[in-house]
Design a protein around this motif. Structure first.
Motif, short mmCIF file in Angstrom:
data_model
loop_
_atom_site.label_atom_id
_atom_site.label_comp_id
_atom_site.label_asym_id
_atom_site.label_seq_id
_atom_site.Cartn_x
_atom_site.Cartn_y
_atom_site.Cartn_z
N ARG A 15 0.94 -1.34 0.21
CA ARG A 15 -0.40 0.08 0.23
C ARG A 15 0.78 1.20 0.13
O ARG A 15 1.62 1.47 0.82
N ALA A 16 0.51 2.29 -1.04
CA ALA A 16 1.56 3.79 -1.51
C ALA A 16 1.00 4.74 -0.85
O ALA A 16 2.27 5.66 -0.70
N LEU A 17 -0.57 4.65 -1.05
CA LEU A 17 -0.59 5.99 -0.52
C LEU A 17 -2.20 5.03 0.16
O LEU A 17 -3.32 4.53 -0.14
N PHE A 48 0.82 0.98 -15.65
CA PHE A 48 2.33 0.85 -16.42
C PHE A 48 3.43 -0.03 -15.40
O PHE A 48 4.48 -0.25 -15.52
N HIS A 49 3.32 1.17 -13.86
CA HIS A 49 3.94 0.33 -12.97
C HIS A 49 3.39 -0.65 -11.82
O HIS A 49 3.25 -1.49 -11.07
N ARG A 50 2.20 -1.27 -12.55
CA ARG A 50 1.53 -2.58 -11.74
C ARG A 50 0.99 -2.79 -10.78
O ARG A 50 0.61 -2.60 -9.64
N GLY A 95 7.97 15.21 0.71
CA GLY A 95 8.09 13.92 1.31
C GLY A 95 9.68 13.23 1.33
O GLY A 95 10.83 13.78 0.33
N ALA A 96 10.12 12.40 2.14
CA ALA A 96 11.70 11.12 1.82
C ALA A 96 10.80 10.28 0.86
O ALA A 96 9.95 10.08 -0.03
N ASN A 97 11.47 9.70 0.70
CA ASN A 97 12.64 9.11 -0.37
C ASN A 97 11.31 7.26 0.07
O ASN A 97 11.18 7.80 1.05
N GLY A 98 10.76 7.10 -0.77
CA GLY A 98 9.16 6.16 -0.71
C GLY A 98 8.18 6.85 0.12
O GLY A 98 7.03 5.64 0.19
#
Ligand code: ATP
Length: 309
Positions: A50-52, A88-90, A69-72
């Motif tokens: 879960r990215a967001l 395109f990034h699954r 925001g930081a990396n990731g």
């Protein structure tokens, strides 16, 4: 999200995570003339990752908004969710809505999002290295009627005269700064109402970074709204009216950029650590989404081949 990043530490004008929701109601019924971007309750996943989560964000028409925001933290993912390039990034939107000009654009194909006036400049200056500068610009105007494309080209060359000088050179031979100009110029060829910029100054020398910042100001002054993702927090806060701080996929802080710039929390955590990656060579910041960039590039090439056939 940690309570320490909430409003208590950051001054009364800054919204904490709970109060970051935009003003308008259902995006389906929002005023189409408002022309702005409205993201509500956005959740994005890459498979099990879960990215967001629960992201609310608004870019009013004509505004510049910044995402720090930081990396990731999920900054690039946010832009992908708006531009329709997640697949395109699954990745996929699993909850929430994205609306532009009062119309939902979540679930809309990337090319159709461009037709609605939203264009992304991807991180890492993804120009077509073997194509000339002129061909790259033409690729950005796919599907744009001739007269509008000619006007857009004129505008781009006025913003970036060096692209006219280098029109017949291969894009891969340009300097990092020139490639960034070409990447922005290519996006402008589609005549966007909203430009999504992903780390436009990454890896650039300070002078070139300042030039790119000036150009972003100029583009905005000409009427294009901008959603800017930047690790150079000082630059982003100077450019934007409103800013959002993402932490591990959630909005930890949001508010007027000037208030964020003055907040102890932001100063401590984001200012002064503005450009930790300036040493990274141009174009090597591939990250976990690298494969996706290649898929996206293949997709764009296919469109281009169809167009030139
Ligand atoms: N294609 C992908 N497949 C799986 N996980 C991904 C993919 N792209 C990003 N992620 C993950 O999603 C999260 C958010 O990544 P994202 O690239 O959006 O962050 P970011 O804030 O833009 O970071 P950076 O500044 O490093 O680009 C991270 O945990 C990252 O590892």
């Amino acid at each position: 999200m940690s309570g320490e990043a909430g409003p208590g530490t950051s001054g009364p004008e800054i919204d904490g995570p709970e109060t970051a929701a935009p003003r308008t109601g259902n995006p389906r019924t929002a005023d189409p003339k408002s022309g702005g971007l409205e993201i509500r309750g956005l959740e994005v996943r890459y498979g099990p990752v879960r990215a967001l989560r629960g992201v609310h964000l608004a870019v009013p028409r004509g505004a510049v908004a910044a995402v720090l925001g930081a990396n990731g933290a999920g900054k690039t993912t946010l832009l992908r969710a708006v531009s329709g390039t997640l697949r395109f990034h699954r990745g996929a939107i699993t909850s929430g809505t994205v609306a532009f000009g009062g119309l939902r654009i979540d679930g809309v194909a990337a090319a159709a999002v461009v037709r609605r006036g939203v264009v992304q400049v991807p991180e890492g200056r993804r120009v077509f290295a073997r194509m000339t500068v002129a061909e790259n610009l033409r690729a950005g105007a796919l599907g744009v009627p001739g007269r509008r494309a000619a006007a857009a080209r004129e505008r781009v060359l006025e913003l970036f005269p060096v692209l006219a000088e280098r029109a017949h050179q291969r894009a891969g031979l340009l300097s990092g700064g020139e490639q960034q100009m070409l990447a922005i110029g290519r996006a402008l060829m589609a005549g966007p109402s909203l430009l999504l910029l992903d780390e436009p100054t990454l890896g650039l020398a300070p002078l070139m970074a300042a030039r790119i910042a000036d150009t972003v100001r100029q583009i905005n002054a000409q009427g294009t709204s901008v959603l800017l993702v930047e690790q150079n927090a000082a630059m982003a806060l100077a450019l934007a009216e409103r800013a959002y701080v993402l932490e591990v996929g959630e909005v930890a802080l949001s508010g007027p950029a000037a208030d964020l710039a003055a907040s102890d929390e932001v100063r401590r955590r984001y200012l002064g650590v503005g450009m930790p990656e300036t040493d990274r060579p141009v174009g090597t910041d591939l990250g976990p989404g690298h494969e996706g960039h290649e898929r996206l590039e293949r997709h764009e090439r296919t469109r281009l081949a169809r167009w030139t056939a």
